[in-house]
Write a protein that holds these residues in place. Sequence first.
Motif, PDB file in Angstrom:
ATOM      1  N   ARG A  34     -41.852 -16.048  34.139  1.00 61.11           N
ATOM      2  CA  ARG A  34     -40.503 -16.294  34.667  1.00 61.11           C
ATOM      3  C   ARG A  34     -40.556 -16.994  36.024  1.00 61.11           C
ATOM      4  O   ARG A  34     -39.738 -17.879  36.309  1.00 61.11           O
ATOM      5  N   ARG A  35     -41.500 -16.624  36.863  1.00 66.35           N
ATOM      6  CA  ARG A  35     -41.643 -17.306  38.154  1.00 66.35           C
ATOM      7  C   ARG A  35     -42.022 -18.765  37.957  1.00 66.35           C
ATOM      8  O   ARG A  35     -41.507 -19.661  38.626  1.00 66.35           O
ATOM      9  N   THR A  36     -42.947 -18.996  37.012  1.00 67.86           N
ATOM     10  CA  THR A  36     -43.384 -20.363  36.743  1.00 67.86           C
ATOM     11  C   THR A  36     -42.238 -21.216  36.222  1.00 67.86           C
ATOM     12  O   THR A  36     -42.033 -22.350  36.672  1.00 67.86           O
ATOM     13  N   CYS A  37     -41.481 -20.686  35.284  1.00 68.77           N
ATOM     14  CA  CYS A  37     -40.339 -21.431  34.754  1.00 68.77           C
ATOM     15  C   CYS A  37     -39.301 -21.694  35.837  1.00 68.77           C
ATOM     16  O   CYS A  37     -38.672 -22.769  35.868  1.00 68.77           O
ATOM     17  N   VAL A  48     -36.983 -30.061  32.927  1.00 66.33           N
ATOM     18  CA  VAL A  48     -38.219 -30.093  33.699  1.00 66.33           C
ATOM     19  C   VAL A  48     -37.949 -30.812  35.014  1.00 66.33           C
ATOM     20  O   VAL A  48     -37.417 -31.925  35.026  1.00 66.33           O
ATOM     21  N   ALA A  49     -38.282 -30.182  36.123  1.00 64.85           N
ATOM     22  CA  ALA A  49     -37.962 -30.723  37.439  1.00 64.85           C
ATOM     23  C   ALA A  49     -38.741 -32.002  37.719  1.00 64.85           C
ATOM     24  O   ALA A  49     -39.830 -32.226  37.184  1.00 64.85           O
ATOM     25  N   ARG A  58     -49.063 -23.970  38.643  1.00 68.13           N
ATOM     26  CA  ARG A  58     -47.908 -23.526  37.857  1.00 68.13           C
ATOM     27  C   ARG A  58     -47.642 -24.504  36.715  1.00 68.13           C
ATOM     28  O   ARG A  58     -47.352 -24.106  35.585  1.00 68.13           O
ATOM     29  N   TRP A  59     -47.713 -25.784  37.017  1.00 66.96           N
ATOM     30  CA  TRP A  59     -47.435 -26.791  36.012  1.00 66.96           C
ATOM     31  C   TRP A  59     -48.415 -26.699  34.848  1.00 66.96           C
ATOM     32  O   TRP A  59     -48.021 -26.766  33.680  1.00 66.96           O
ATOM     33  N   ASN A  60     -49.685 -26.533  35.133  1.00 69.47           N
ATOM     34  CA  ASN A  60     -50.692 -26.429  34.075  1.00 69.47           C
ATOM     35  C   ASN A  60     -50.454 -25.203  33.202  1.00 69.47           C
ATOM     36  O   ASN A  60     -50.644 -25.245  31.983  1.00 69.47           O
ATOM     37  N   LYS A  61     -50.052 -24.098  33.819  1.00 75.08           N
ATOM     38  CA  LYS A  61     -49.709 -22.905  33.041  1.00 75.08           C
ATOM     39  C   LYS A  61     -48.533 -23.208  32.107  1.00 75.08           C
ATOM     40  O   LYS A  61     -48.561 -22.864  30.913  1.00 75.08           O
ATOM     41  N   PHE A  62     -47.526 -23.835  32.663  1.00 76.83           N
ATOM     42  CA  PHE A  62     -46.330 -24.138  31.880  1.00 76.83           C
ATOM     43  C   PHE A  62     -46.672 -25.040  30.702  1.00 76.83           C
ATOM     44  O   PHE A  62     -46.212 -24.808  29.571  1.00 76.83           O
ATOM     45  N   VAL A  63     -47.475 -26.057  30.935  1.00 78.04           N
ATOM     46  CA  VAL A  63     -47.871 -26.973  29.865  1.00 78.04           C
ATOM     47  C   VAL A  63     -48.593 -26.210  28.750  1.00 78.04           C
ATOM     48  O   VAL A  63     -48.316 -26.407  27.560  1.00 78.04           O
TER      49      VAL A  63
END
Length: 243
Positions: A34-37, A48-49, A58-63
């Motif tokens: 949730r923090r990453t999103c 996507v910002a 964070r971006w790599n986790k999200f991907v």
Amino acid sequence: MNVYVNRITGIDDAIVSMFMSKRSWTRELEEDIRRTCFIVLDPITGAVADDIDADKERWNKFVGWMDSLMKWGPIHITMLRFINLSITVEGLHRGGQDDWDAHAQRYNNRIIRSSTRLARFGNEMSDFYKGKIMPTDMALEKLGISLPDEFECDGDTWKKVINGYARKDLAENNDVLRGLYMLSIPSNFVFNVNLTEWAHVYKERNQNGRANPEVKECAEAIADQLEKAVPWFTRDLFLAIKN
């Protein structure tokens, strides 16, 4: 016609859902998701910002999470039902609006459109019909032919209104006037749909189907905006979702 994808919500919930079945979920993981999103996605639109490079970890986790979600979501379609889309359409012709309404169950009935009972329409038409048809009123005006404002017939007085005549005592009655409206009048509507059900609508109404051209244009315009907002939301994804 204009199409607006207002907001995309629930991506964080959909990602969390992936970790439930095999009991790999932890509260710490959920908070991290949730923090990453929150960091990666625009807080207003859910897209996507633009400044995603600001936090590479964070971006790599999200991907990674999104790649997994797009792998399993089309098969386990409940995951993608957590993702909700808010969309507004401006100016689709009323006949096309009826076609869009045919999928109201897919929206869980979350669709409200311009009413032909509570509002009035003039000699209006959607962009698709402009230059293709000419209502009788407009044709007569172009030809310099004037019709009487009123005439007597069968013991009643008939008054000129849009697209014809109405009995004079009913000439201000919206329920009566709507009977003369053409299906080419522009209609505005707002609807909500989850990603799984949107995929079905897209399959039925996209450019390769048999829908009305303006309805196809509407479906494709929404698809364009969804992919621009979240690059994982592609046409290939919509076609792959098993619903």
